[in-house]
Scaffold this motif. Sequence first.
Motif, PDB file in Angstrom:
ATOM      1  N   LEU A 170     -30.692 -16.432  33.050  1.00 57.12           N
ATOM      2  CA  LEU A 170     -30.245 -16.653  31.675  1.00 57.12           C
ATOM      3  C   LEU A 170     -31.146 -17.615  30.912  1.00 57.12           C
ATOM      4  CD1 LEU A 170     -26.368 -17.046  32.117  1.00 57.12           C
ATOM      5  CD2 LEU A 170     -27.580 -15.109  31.123  1.00 57.12           C
ATOM      6  N   SER A 171     -32.155 -18.193  31.605  1.00 54.16           N
ATOM      7  CA  SER A 171     -32.903 -19.267  30.952  1.00 54.16           C
ATOM      8  C   SER A 171     -33.952 -18.713  29.994  1.00 54.16           C
ATOM      9  CB  SER A 171     -33.532 -20.193  31.994  1.00 54.16           C
ATOM     10  OG  SER A 171     -34.461 -19.490  32.779  1.00 54.16           O
ATOM     11  N   ALA A 172     -34.364 -19.575  29.067  1.00 52.70           N
ATOM     12  CA  ALA A 172     -35.272 -19.163  27.991  1.00 52.70           C
ATOM     13  C   ALA A 172     -36.516 -18.506  28.568  1.00 52.70           C
ATOM     14  CB  ALA A 172     -35.648 -20.391  27.164  1.00 52.70           C
ATOM     15  N   GLY A 173     -36.866 -17.353  28.032  1.00 52.58           N
ATOM     16  CA  GLY A 173     -38.074 -16.662  28.467  1.00 52.58           C
ATOM     17  C   GLY A 173     -37.806 -15.598  29.531  1.00 52.58           C
ATOM     18  N   TYR A 174     -36.652 -15.680  30.221  1.00 52.72           N
ATOM     19  CA  TYR A 174     -36.371 -14.710  31.282  1.00 52.72           C
ATOM     20  C   TYR A 174     -35.162 -13.836  30.985  1.00 52.72           C
ATOM     21  CZ  TYR A 174     -39.607 -17.803  33.504  1.00 52.72           C
ATOM     22  OH  TYR A 174     -40.712 -18.549  33.763  1.00 52.72           O
ATOM     23  N   TYR A 175     -34.451 -14.165  29.927  1.00 52.83           N
ATOM     24  CA  TYR A 175     -33.210 -13.474  29.602  1.00 52.83           C
ATOM     25  C   TYR A 175     -33.431 -11.965  29.462  1.00 52.83           C
ATOM     26  CZ  TYR A 175     -29.038 -12.244  26.907  1.00 52.83           C
ATOM     27  OH  TYR A 175     -27.888 -11.663  26.460  1.00 52.83           O
ATOM     28  N   ASP A 176     -34.431 -11.565  28.673  1.00 50.35           N
ATOM     29  CA  ASP A 176     -34.676 -10.136  28.459  1.00 50.35           C
ATOM     30  C   ASP A 176     -35.092  -9.434  29.744  1.00 50.35           C
ATOM     31  OD1 ASP A 176     -34.006 -10.369  25.856  1.00 50.35           O
ATOM     32  OD2 ASP A 176     -36.009  -9.968  25.035  1.00 50.35           O
ATOM     33  N   ALA A 177     -35.988 -10.115  30.490  1.00 48.72           N
ATOM     34  CA  ALA A 177     -36.555  -9.476  31.683  1.00 48.72           C
ATOM     35  C   ALA A 177     -35.510  -9.324  32.785  1.00 48.72           C
ATOM     36  CB  ALA A 177     -37.736 -10.288  32.198  1.00 48.72           C
ATOM     37  N   PHE A 178     -34.540 -10.218  32.845  1.00 48.56           N
ATOM     38  CA  PHE A 178     -33.578 -10.173  33.953  1.00 48.56           C
ATOM     39  C   PHE A 178     -32.188  -9.761  33.491  1.00 48.56           C
ATOM     40  CE2 PHE A 178     -36.812 -13.109  35.628  1.00 48.56           C
ATOM     41  CZ  PHE A 178     -37.125 -12.423  36.790  1.00 48.56           C
ATOM     42  N   TYR A 179     -31.554 -10.603  32.684  1.00 45.42           N
ATOM     43  CA  TYR A 179     -30.147 -10.359  32.353  1.00 45.42           C
ATOM     44  C   TYR A 179     -29.992  -9.092  31.515  1.00 45.42           C
ATOM     45  CZ  TYR A 179     -25.367 -11.266  30.845  1.00 45.42           C
ATOM     46  OH  TYR A 179     -24.024 -11.156  30.596  1.00 45.42           O
ATOM     47  N   LYS A 180     -30.776  -8.990  30.450  1.00 44.12           N
ATOM     48  CA  LYS A 180     -30.651  -7.809  29.590  1.00 44.12           C
ATOM     49  C   LYS A 180     -31.052  -6.549  30.344  1.00 44.12           C
ATOM     50  CE  LYS A 180     -32.381  -5.878  25.269  1.00 44.12           C
ATOM     51  NZ  LYS A 180     -33.517  -6.004  24.343  1.00 44.12           N
ATOM     52  N   LYS A 181     -32.116  -6.647  31.110  1.00 43.54           N
ATOM     53  CA  LYS A 181     -32.564  -5.491  31.893  1.00 43.54           C
ATOM     54  C   LYS A 181     -31.449  -5.013  32.825  1.00 43.54           C
ATOM     55  CE  LYS A 181     -35.880  -2.756  33.510  1.00 43.54           C
ATOM     56  NZ  LYS A 181     -36.815  -1.950  32.710  1.00 43.54           N
ATOM     57  N   ALA A 182     -30.789  -5.958  33.478  1.00 47.78           N
ATOM     58  CA  ALA A 182     -29.708  -5.589  34.399  1.00 47.78           C
ATOM     59  C   ALA A 182     -28.559  -4.910  33.650  1.00 47.78           C
ATOM     60  CB  ALA A 182     -29.205  -6.833  35.134  1.00 47.78           C
ATOM     61  N   GLN A 183     -28.274  -5.362  32.432  1.00 46.27           N
ATOM     62  CA  GLN A 183     -27.193  -4.743  31.652  1.00 46.27           C
ATOM     63  C   GLN A 183     -27.574  -3.336  31.210  1.00 46.27           C
ATOM     64  OE1 GLN A 183     -24.513  -6.273  31.779  1.00 46.27           O
ATOM     65  NE2 GLN A 183     -24.480  -8.326  30.912  1.00 46.27           N
ATOM     66  N   GLN A 184     -28.850  -3.120  30.959  1.00 43.52           N
ATOM     67  CA  GLN A 184     -29.306  -1.762  30.616  1.00 43.52           C
ATOM     68  C   GLN A 184     -29.158  -0.835  31.825  1.00 43.52           C
ATOM     69  OE1 GLN A 184     -33.107  -3.312  29.239  1.00 43.52           O
ATOM     70  NE2 GLN A 184     -32.758  -2.437  27.198  1.00 43.52           N
ATOM     71  N   VAL A 185     -29.542  -1.336  32.988  1.00 42.69           N
ATOM     72  CA  VAL A 185     -29.408  -0.533  34.206  1.00 42.69           C
ATOM     73  C   VAL A 185     -27.928  -0.270  34.502  1.00 42.69           C
ATOM     74  CG1 VAL A 185     -29.835  -0.516  36.701  1.00 42.69           C
ATOM     75  CG2 VAL A 185     -31.624  -1.294  35.122  1.00 42.69           C
ATOM     76  N   ARG A 186     -27.099  -1.251  34.167  1.00 45.98           N
ATOM     77  CA  ARG A 186     -25.663  -1.059  34.346  1.00 45.98           C
ATOM     78  C   ARG A 186     -25.163   0.140  33.538  1.00 45.98           C
ATOM     79  NH1 ARG A 186     -21.269  -5.779  32.901  1.00 45.98           N
ATOM     80  NH2 ARG A 186     -19.681  -5.012  34.253  1.00 45.98           N
ATOM     81  N   ARG A 187     -25.645   0.297  32.330  1.00 46.10           N
ATOM     82  CA  ARG A 187     -25.230   1.461  31.536  1.00 46.10           C
ATOM     83  C   ARG A 187     -25.670   2.753  32.215  1.00 46.10           C
ATOM     84  NH1 ARG A 187     -23.301   2.286  26.581  1.00 46.10           N
ATOM     85  NH2 ARG A 187     -23.765   0.164  25.909  1.00 46.10           N
ATOM     86  N   LEU A 188     -26.894   2.779  32.743  1.00 42.11           N
ATOM     87  CA  LEU A 188     -27.377   3.996  33.409  1.00 42.11           C
ATOM     88  C   LEU A 188     -26.517   4.324  34.635  1.00 42.11           C
ATOM     89  CD1 LEU A 188     -31.217   3.333  33.088  1.00 42.11           C
ATOM     90  CD2 LEU A 188     -29.886   5.089  31.873  1.00 42.11           C
ATOM     91  N   LEU A 189     -26.141   3.267  35.380  1.00 44.06           N
ATOM     92  CA  LEU A 189     -25.276   3.469  36.547  1.00 44.06           C
ATOM     93  C   LEU A 189     -23.911   4.031  36.134  1.00 44.06           C
ATOM     94  CD1 LEU A 189     -26.203   0.256  38.451  1.00 44.06           C
ATOM     95  CD2 LEU A 189     -25.854   2.437  39.598  1.00 44.06           C
TER      96      LEU A 189
END
Lengths: 107, 493
Positions: free
Chosen positions: B382-401
């Motif tokens: 969740l930290s600055a600079g990594y939010y998109d690469a980790f948290y948001k990415k995981a939420q996108q994959v969650r939609r695909l799942l």
Amino acid sequence: MREQGSITRADVEHVAALASLALTPEELERLGGDLRSMLGYVAELEEVDTQAIAPLVHVSELFRSQAEGAGTLRADEPLASLLRAVVMDGAPATDGTFFKVPKVIER
Amino acid sequence: MAERYTQKGVPGPNAPENTLTIPHLRAAIASGAASAGDVVGQCFRSIRERDGEIHAFLSLCEERAREQAARIDGMAAAGDALPPLAGVPVGIKDVLMVAGLPATAGSRVLEGYVAPYTATAVRRLEEAGAVTLGKLNCDEFAMGSSNENSAYGPTRNPHAPDHVPGGSSGGSAAAVAAGMAVASLGTDTGGSIRQPASFCGVVGLLPTYGRVSRYGLIAFASSLDRIGPLTNSVRDAATVLGVMAGEDPLDATSSAQPVPDYCGLLEREEGVNGLRIGVPAEYFGEGLDPEVRAAAERALDGLREAGAEIKSLALPHTRFAVPAYYLIATAEASANLARFDGVRYGYRAPHAASLSGMYRETRDGGFGAEVKRRILLGTYALSAGYYDAFYKKAQQVRRLLAEDFLRVFGAEVDAIVTPVAPTPAFKLGEKTEDPLAMYLADIYTVTASLAGICGLSVPVGCSAAGLPIGVQVLGTHFDEETVFRVGEAIERG
């Protein structure tokens, strides 16, 4: 995504500080290693093309609209809350009215 | 007491032998063959005999339980209609609040804390006549797959005490498997009801997200956490769900969908004739223990013989579920666990000179290694600079799942059958040195968690070494009815 092998001890210390965790040098070493290996593993997600995919923050959006309409929050009516005495009973240090903590402001 | 009341009918050959189920218990109390007081007394005797070894319970409330039982016996004596869980002795996972009882979440940071209010799920159980025996051991803050992360010592598997009961609801599964309780409540964020149910040979239900109120549950990952029953039969799980489910003004994510009459449905004995059962190839690949595979195939053969149509299908994003899950769950956990700072509840580090020092020292002394590990990963994600690469990415994959599942449910299949875990229960200590290996074993359960769909773990026999094995039945959102139908067919073998 940044190269995960590059996470330094200072990075781990920074994250621990953000999370208000006072880690011992041994914990920094061990948990830092675990963090490195987890970040290496989750990098697998890079293989998935998600450019056109909206994040799914909460599953209720998949079914709430069809099942329940718009109103998902209850009416804003005041309800009884827990009694102060009951809450204070669970706290490590109180004067019965407030939670007591170490001094914040020096005079 | 079990043998005395065993009747013809459910549970079938795949259910544990000589177990007491809710209909038998209710009939015995209604007919006067046994009193609720007798049943509760027998449970506490079992606990005293066995729980020194198993360590399923973290605290007991015998006096309170006897008062609850006496009320039921009073109703029975007066000839009053008995509520659906009259006299059913239950254990409650220690992440759920019961007013006046300890709530530790398996953590030192809540040592000595007493809950000031009662979780809606527990309140509904008790209002339906259930008798609470005590609070059940679990991995700290429900983070773990073996119960070895409890700050109060691990629970052992009643079928093989040198083996883990699974986790994080290991105490909930072990208490039912050992006959110390007739039903229990667990919680499931990534498999924490289904996997221990499989390891201990009991039934475990993951209800659809929103089906059961989370009010009074100590939060781990709020978009994933669910409360569900562990029982000796599918019908018992249906009974408990029927009592617990439904909208709650105290949980805005609880669903207003009407609660079906699950037991009425099962009593109609519709079976599985004509149901389409999907078998996803992704759940039967590399790393699956041959005995677990054989058990799942036996269950599928039984369903086929009962008239179900078995169909292969593809859920192509399955292999990304574990990394997506561990990013989302730890990110939410890092936020939820921020509240444990030594100010309002439980443990506070002594002698801290400053407020921020007190926060840090309380958290370092109060949390175990696994909780710190997850807070670090979640904070990083969740930290600055990594939010998109980790948290948001995981939420996108969650939609695909989730879309993987929604594409096949209805259009191709009515339910999906898979293994619960790649192996039967493992030995204590076997995986504690390798957190990543422990996470990878959640592969078959985290998918339903991320998609919000319902799932059921049903026992299907044992390995050659005598370790229970379960299979998982998955259904679409709010279709617990189909999952119960399939589960009961598997249970009957």
